[in-house]
Motif scaffolding. Structure first.
Motif, PDB file in Angstrom:
ATOM      1  N   ALA A 117      -5.674   7.886  -0.858  1.00 49.65           N
ATOM      2  CA  ALA A 117      -6.364   7.096   0.165  1.00 49.65           C
ATOM      3  C   ALA A 117      -5.471   6.847   1.369  1.00 49.65           C
ATOM      4  N   ILE A 137       6.070  17.846  -5.996  1.00 46.47           N
ATOM      5  CA  ILE A 137       6.367  18.716  -4.846  1.00 46.47           C
ATOM      6  C   ILE A 137       7.825  19.182  -4.907  1.00 46.47           C
ATOM      7  N   TRP A 158      -4.032  -3.379  -3.513  1.00 45.46           N
ATOM      8  CA  TRP A 158      -3.035  -4.007  -4.398  1.00 45.46           C
ATOM      9  C   TRP A 158      -3.175  -5.518  -4.439  1.00 45.46           C
ATOM     10  N   GLN A 182       2.205 -13.118 -14.378  1.00 43.62           N
ATOM     11  CA  GLN A 182       1.487 -13.587 -13.193  1.00 43.62           C
ATOM     12  C   GLN A 182       0.214 -14.283 -13.636  1.00 43.62           C
ATOM     13  N   ALA A 232       2.489   2.452   1.141  1.00 44.20           N
ATOM     14  CA  ALA A 232       3.508   1.453   1.455  1.00 44.20           C
ATOM     15  C   ALA A 232       4.852   2.130   1.747  1.00 44.20           C
ATOM     16  N   VAL A 276       1.901  13.331   7.408  1.00 44.27           N
ATOM     17  CA  VAL A 276       0.888  14.174   6.753  1.00 44.27           C
ATOM     18  C   VAL A 276       0.310  13.396   5.581  1.00 44.27           C
ATOM     19  N   VAL A 307      -3.315  12.982   2.754  1.00 40.02           N
ATOM     20  CA  VAL A 307      -4.690  13.314   2.360  1.00 40.02           C
ATOM     21  C   VAL A 307      -5.597  12.284   3.046  1.00 40.02           C
TER      22      VAL A 307
HETATM   23  C1  LIG Z   1      -5.077  -2.955  -8.145  1.00 37.75           C
HETATM   24  C2  LIG Z   1      -3.614  -2.815  -7.844  1.00 37.75           C
HETATM   25  C3  LIG Z   1      -2.815  -3.959  -7.783  1.00 37.75           C
HETATM   26  C4  LIG Z   1      -1.453  -3.824  -7.486  1.00 37.75           C
HETATM   27  N1  LIG Z   1      -0.724  -4.958  -7.343  1.00 37.75           N
HETATM   28  C5  LIG Z   1       0.584  -4.872  -7.013  1.00 37.75           C
HETATM   29  C6  LIG Z   1       1.342  -6.055  -6.773  1.00 37.75           C
HETATM   30  O1  LIG Z   1       0.813  -7.176  -6.792  1.00 37.75           O
HETATM   31  N2  LIG Z   1       2.671  -5.924  -6.496  1.00 37.75           N
HETATM   32  C7  LIG Z   1       3.276  -4.700  -6.442  1.00 37.75           C
HETATM   33  O2  LIG Z   1       4.482  -4.652  -6.219  1.00 37.75           O
HETATM   34  N3  LIG Z   1       2.564  -3.567  -6.617  1.00 37.75           N
HETATM   35  C8  LIG Z   1       1.239  -3.611  -6.901  1.00 37.75           C
HETATM   36  N4  LIG Z   1       0.514  -2.470  -7.056  1.00 37.75           N
HETATM   37  C9  LIG Z   1       1.195  -1.168  -6.949  1.00 37.75           C
HETATM   38  C10 LIG Z   1       1.350  -0.734  -5.483  1.00 37.75           C
HETATM   39  O3  LIG Z   1       0.112  -0.646  -4.866  1.00 37.75           O
HETATM   40  C11 LIG Z   1       2.071   0.621  -5.434  1.00 37.75           C
HETATM   41  O4  LIG Z   1       3.326   0.479  -6.048  1.00 37.75           O
HETATM   42  C12 LIG Z   1       2.336   1.098  -4.019  1.00 37.75           C
HETATM   43  O5  LIG Z   1       1.194   0.981  -3.225  1.00 37.75           O
HETATM   44  C13 LIG Z   1       2.839   2.538  -4.042  1.00 37.75           C
HETATM   45  O6  LIG Z   1       3.022   2.954  -2.707  1.00 37.75           O
HETATM   46  P1  LIG Z   1       3.489   4.431  -2.341  1.00 37.75           P
HETATM   47  O7  LIG Z   1       3.396   4.544  -0.870  1.00 37.75           O
HETATM   48  O8  LIG Z   1       4.804   4.725  -2.945  1.00 37.75           O
HETATM   49  O9  LIG Z   1       2.453   5.419  -3.036  1.00 37.75           O
HETATM   50  P2  LIG Z   1       0.868   5.481  -2.925  1.00 37.75           P
HETATM   51  O10 LIG Z   1       0.325   4.167  -2.646  1.00 37.75           O
HETATM   52  O11 LIG Z   1       0.428   6.207  -4.135  1.00 37.75           O
HETATM   53  O12 LIG Z   1       0.572   6.363  -1.637  1.00 37.75           O
HETATM   54  C14 LIG Z   1       0.580   7.749  -1.687  1.00 37.75           C
HETATM   55  C15 LIG Z   1       0.147   8.285  -0.322  1.00 37.75           C
HETATM   56  O13 LIG Z   1       0.467   9.656  -0.265  1.00 37.75           O
HETATM   57  C16 LIG Z   1      -0.678  10.425   0.031  1.00 37.75           C
HETATM   58  N5  LIG Z   1      -0.517  11.667  -0.756  1.00 37.75           N
HETATM   59  C17 LIG Z   1      -0.372  11.759  -2.104  1.00 37.75           C
HETATM   60  N6  LIG Z   1      -0.143  13.029  -2.438  1.00 37.75           N
HETATM   61  C18 LIG Z   1      -0.144  13.740  -1.294  1.00 37.75           C
HETATM   62  C19 LIG Z   1       0.053  15.114  -0.988  1.00 37.75           C
HETATM   63  N7  LIG Z   1       0.356  16.019  -1.925  1.00 37.75           N
HETATM   64  N8  LIG Z   1      -0.057  15.503   0.298  1.00 37.75           N
HETATM   65  C20 LIG Z   1      -0.322  14.605   1.291  1.00 37.75           C
HETATM   66  N9  LIG Z   1      -0.490  13.294   1.064  1.00 37.75           N
HETATM   67  C21 LIG Z   1      -0.387  12.881  -0.221  1.00 37.75           C
HETATM   68  C22 LIG Z   1      -1.868   9.578  -0.315  1.00 37.75           C
HETATM   69  O14 LIG Z   1      -2.978   9.904   0.499  1.00 37.75           O
HETATM   70  C23 LIG Z   1      -1.332   8.176  -0.043  1.00 37.75           C
HETATM   71  O15 LIG Z   1      -1.479   7.868   1.316  1.00 37.75           O
HETATM   72  C24 LIG Z   1      -0.858  -2.546  -7.309  1.00 37.75           C
HETATM   73  C25 LIG Z   1      -1.671  -1.410  -7.360  1.00 37.75           C
HETATM   74  C26 LIG Z   1      -3.031  -1.540  -7.594  1.00 37.75           C
HETATM   75  C27 LIG Z   1      -3.891  -0.299  -7.588  1.00 37.75           C
END
Ligand SMILES: Cc1cc2nc3c(=O)[nH]c(=O)nc-3n(C[C@H](O)[C@H](O)[C@H](O)COP(=O)(O)OP(=O)(O)OC[C@H]3O[C@@H](n4cnc5c(N)ncnc54)[C@H](O)[C@@H]3O)c2cc1C
Lengths: 139, 531
Positions: free
Chosen positions: B109, B300, B117, B361, B11, B30, B32
């Motif tokens: 992923a 990192i 989520w 919720q 996100a 970039v 994974v």
């Molecule tokens: C079941 C579930 C229900 C949820 N419900 C809610 C909800 O209702 N409301 C809400 O606000 N939040 C909810 N969340 C939380 C929400 O999904 C996360 O806060 C949000 O998706 C985080 O996004 P992000 O992009 O910061 O990190 P992430 O989603 O963790 O994305 C990380 C990305 O970085 C990549 N990556 C990681 N490390 C590396 C690396 N070293 N090198 C290259 N790529 C890398 C991964 O492949 C991934 O694409 C929920 C989560 C889950 C699992």
């Protein structure tokens, strides 16, 4: 397949049938039985040695409700309870038994009767079940 | 030449990349990027009850081919992830995150954690942003931009407006199920009484398209949101990534694990491990945006700045579930068509200290199947099955999130020897007491809403799957922090666009603010580079 493996498979099939009769008052079909046996053989969480006394006792359909009540009351996370839950999951994810699991609408009066009946059953099953489980279970 | 390299397709990453790409900059993302590993899925768009009654292969997606959907043992982090979504939590061969008291669910992923989520998107208010160097007013244009991009449904002008603030871009609210409407009707009949006790309830804001939006939706109320994305109505970051990939100035680089960066004259070099070939690669860019989740971005940054032994703060909303019976609704008819996401959103602030308010919720329990409840029930499995069939329609799960603030006992640290992360997360006694007290007070009020709590499940710290605060945004010039513009201090060209930069976590789900803040960081960087 060796004789021993064959015997183990047969025992698991029988176990699945007993659980289906107890949980649903129904016979499982061959796919459900096969799925149950495969799950027990795949999942370390439900496996145990041949001397697991609760599972041996569960071969008797008469003892099953007592063992279920005793292990639930004691919140015993043992192979017997896990396998019963596994069987319930396998039956639930099968269209043949969908109507036994999907929510149904019931009048309050019927629910009250059900609650009362369950309460009475518990009053008998739980104390005897707890005694039985305590006698059989060795942690 | 790459102008900006963004790490992560979740996100945060895709919404940081969007304004950069729209500004015409050369952007590489970039990632994974693990893909859905071919696990069996429901066949086409069909309603939950129809599938249950007709599909002979349903065990393959409901239980998993290897029965991985069966919940033996303790309730753990990610219990909501069903077998078709298990790939989201798949690890990579890398130095592990270790902890005795915290379960961190990290995602590698494609689309990150939001590939599975719950899509609840409450915006942060000025009270929530207290202690942040940015205000709601500064975030508002970015909330609006993200709302237009992803599609958010909800209502304006109800009791939750004081918690959410206005939003000019809402799609019509999602259809409520019978439990949701009953709860809100009961609440509205005695709204003053509930307000007097500090409870405010309303329809949730959801990243769910209730009418056709950006080629997605509308939601068909199939009650299959935990299992598949048939109508594409729940927002997933991969939809934005797909749009980005159609732009000529955007490149997606999957199967690459970013390890460290190094600033050089006129640019940044990022060292990545190519997971396909096992080789190390170097990517050169003008600027770097870290958006790979708070823990990974913290890791990192610490490794790259030689700060392995420095503890970083870590935030995560403490989370508790309460299975409840809506006993006043017993015997009432139930509508079959519904979605599986949050039905009612509540904020509870009995002591008029809104920074400490909790978020609750309400979910109706059906499509996660009965067998998952059996383990939690004190009844024999045989009897529980019979009873659950009759009361399941009145059964709800109340998911409660608490706010989190930094503390000296909530830390992560990168291990120098292997680059992995150690986490130690122990809230203070007064924080734990406050949490229990508030939950008990909430249960008393819920009883007046006709809800009978049947138990309390604490899946442990980290189980909210909301992580933040490792490189907090602040005006103070301190190492391992972020400027209000998102720049990592100690660097000239590295920006933080994920939860790492959040200095505190209100009880509200953070992801809408992650996206809005990522959009803000991306937009500001795009503007500065275009000047
Ligand atoms: C079941 C579930 C229900 C949820 N419900 C809610 C909800 O209702 N409301 C809400 O606000 N939040 C909810 N969340 C939380 C929400 O999904 C996360 O806060 C949000 O998706 C985080 O996004 P992000 O992009 O910061 O990190 P992430 O989603 O963790 O994305 C990380 C990305 O970085 C990549 N990556 C990681 N490390 C590396 C690396 N070293 N090198 C290259 N790529 C890398 C991964 O492949 C991934 O694409 C929920 C989560 C889950 C699992």
């Amino acid at each position: 397949m060796t004789m021993t493996a064959n015997r183990a498979l047969h025992a698991l099939s029988e176990e699945c049938r007993r659980f289906a009769r107890y949980l649903l008052d129904a016979e499982p079909d061959s796919a459900e039985v096969e799925r149950y046996a495969r799950a027990v053989q795949t999942l370390p969480a439900v496996q145990c040695g041949p001397n697991e006394r609760l599972l041996s006792a569960a071969r008797s359909p008469l003892l099953l409700p007592f063992l279920d009540a005793g292990t639930s009351y004691l919140r015993l996370d043992c192979p017997f309870r896990r396998r019963l839950m596994l069987a319930a999951a396998i039956f639930e994810a099968s269209p043949r038994h969908a109507d036994r699991f999907l929510p149904c609408e019931t009048s309050i009066a019927r629910m009250a009767v059900m609650g009362l009946w369950t309460g009475l059953r518990m009053a008998v099953l739980v104390p005897l079940g707890v005694l039985l489980v305590k006698a059989l279970h060795r942690p | 030449m790459i102008d900006v390299v963004v790490i992560g397709s979740g996100a945060s990453g895709v919404h940081a990349a969007w304004p950069l790409v729209k500004a015409g900059l050369q952007v590489a993302l970039v990632d994974v990027g693990h893909r859905d590993d071919g696990a069996p899925k429901p066949p086409g768009p069909a309603h939950f009850t129809q599938l249950r009654s007709t599909d002979p292969d349903q065990f393959r997606y409901f239980l998993g081919d290897d029965f991985q959907g069966l919940p033996f043992g303790e309730v753990r982090v990610g219990a909501q992830l069903t077998p078709p979504r298990a790939y989201i939590a798949k690890a990579i061969a890398d130095a592990a995150t270790r902890s005795d008291d915290f379960q961190a669910m990290q995602s590698y992923a494609l689309g990150g954690l939001a590939a599975g989520w719950g899509a609840a998107v409450p915006p942060f208010s000025d009270v929530d942003l207290e202690g942040w160097p940015i205000s709601r007013q500064q975030l508002q244009p970015h909330y609006d931009a993200v709302a237009r991009r992803i599609g958010i449904c909800g209502v304006s002008g109800d009791d939750l407006e004081r918690w959410f603030g206005p939003s000019p871009h809402l799609l019509p609210p999602a259809r409520q199920d019978s439990n949701g409407s009953w709860l809100l009707d009961t609440y509205q009949r005695r709204a003053n009484w509930f307000h007097g006790r500090g409870l405010y309830a309303g329809q949730p804001r959801l990243a769910l398209t209730t009418r056709r939006h950006a080629g997605r939706g509308p939601c068909r109320n199939l009650d299959m949101e935990f299992w598949g994305d048939e109508d594409r109505s729940v927002y997933r970051p991969v939809y934005t990534l797909d749009q980005l990939r159609r732009q000529p100035n955007f490149t997606y680089l999957p199967e690459r694990h970013a390890e460290v960066f190094e600033e050089q004259e006129g640019g940044v070099a990022v060292r990545v491990r190519n997971l396909g070939t096992g080789t190390s690669e170097r990517i050169d860019a003008g600027h770097l945006v870290l958006a790979c989740g708070a823990i990974q971005s913290g890791r990192i940054a610490a490794r790259s700045l030689g700060a392995e032994d420095t503890p970083l703060p870590l935030l995560s909303n403490p989370y508790t579930y309460f299975p409840c019976l809506l006993w006043t609704r017993l015997g009432q008819p139930t509508r079959n068509r519904r979605h599986s996401l949050t039905q009612v959103m509540m904020y509870f602030d009995p002591h008029r200290r809104p920074q400490q308010a909790l978020q609750a919720q309400v979910y109706s329990y059906r499509s996660l199947l009965t067998f998952k409840l059996l383990k939690e029930s004190h009844l024999p499995i045989g009897d529980a099955l019979r009873i659950l069939q009759h009361v399941q329609s009145y059964f709800i799960i109340l998911g409660v999130h608490h706010p989190d603030y930094p503390g000296t006992s909530k830390l992560m640290q990168v291990r120098r020897e292997d680059g992995g992360v150690d986490i130690s997360y122990r809230p203070t006694i007064s924080e734990s007491r406050r949490r229990t007290k508030l939950e008990n007070e909430l249960m008393m009020v819920m009883y007046r809403l006709g809800c009978l709590p049947l138990g309390r499940v604490d899946p442990g710290y980290g189980s909210s799957i909301h992580y933040a605060g490792t490189l907090p945004m602040t005006e103070e010039n301190r190492p391992l922090t972020t400027t209000p513009q998102g720049r990592l201090r100690g660097t000239q060209r590295v920006y933080i666009a994920d939860g790492a930069a959040f200095p505190t976590l209100p009880s509200k789900g953070l992801t809408y603010t992650l996206m809005a803040n990522a959009d803000r960081v991306g937009r500001q960087l795009a503007t500065s580079l275009s000047l």
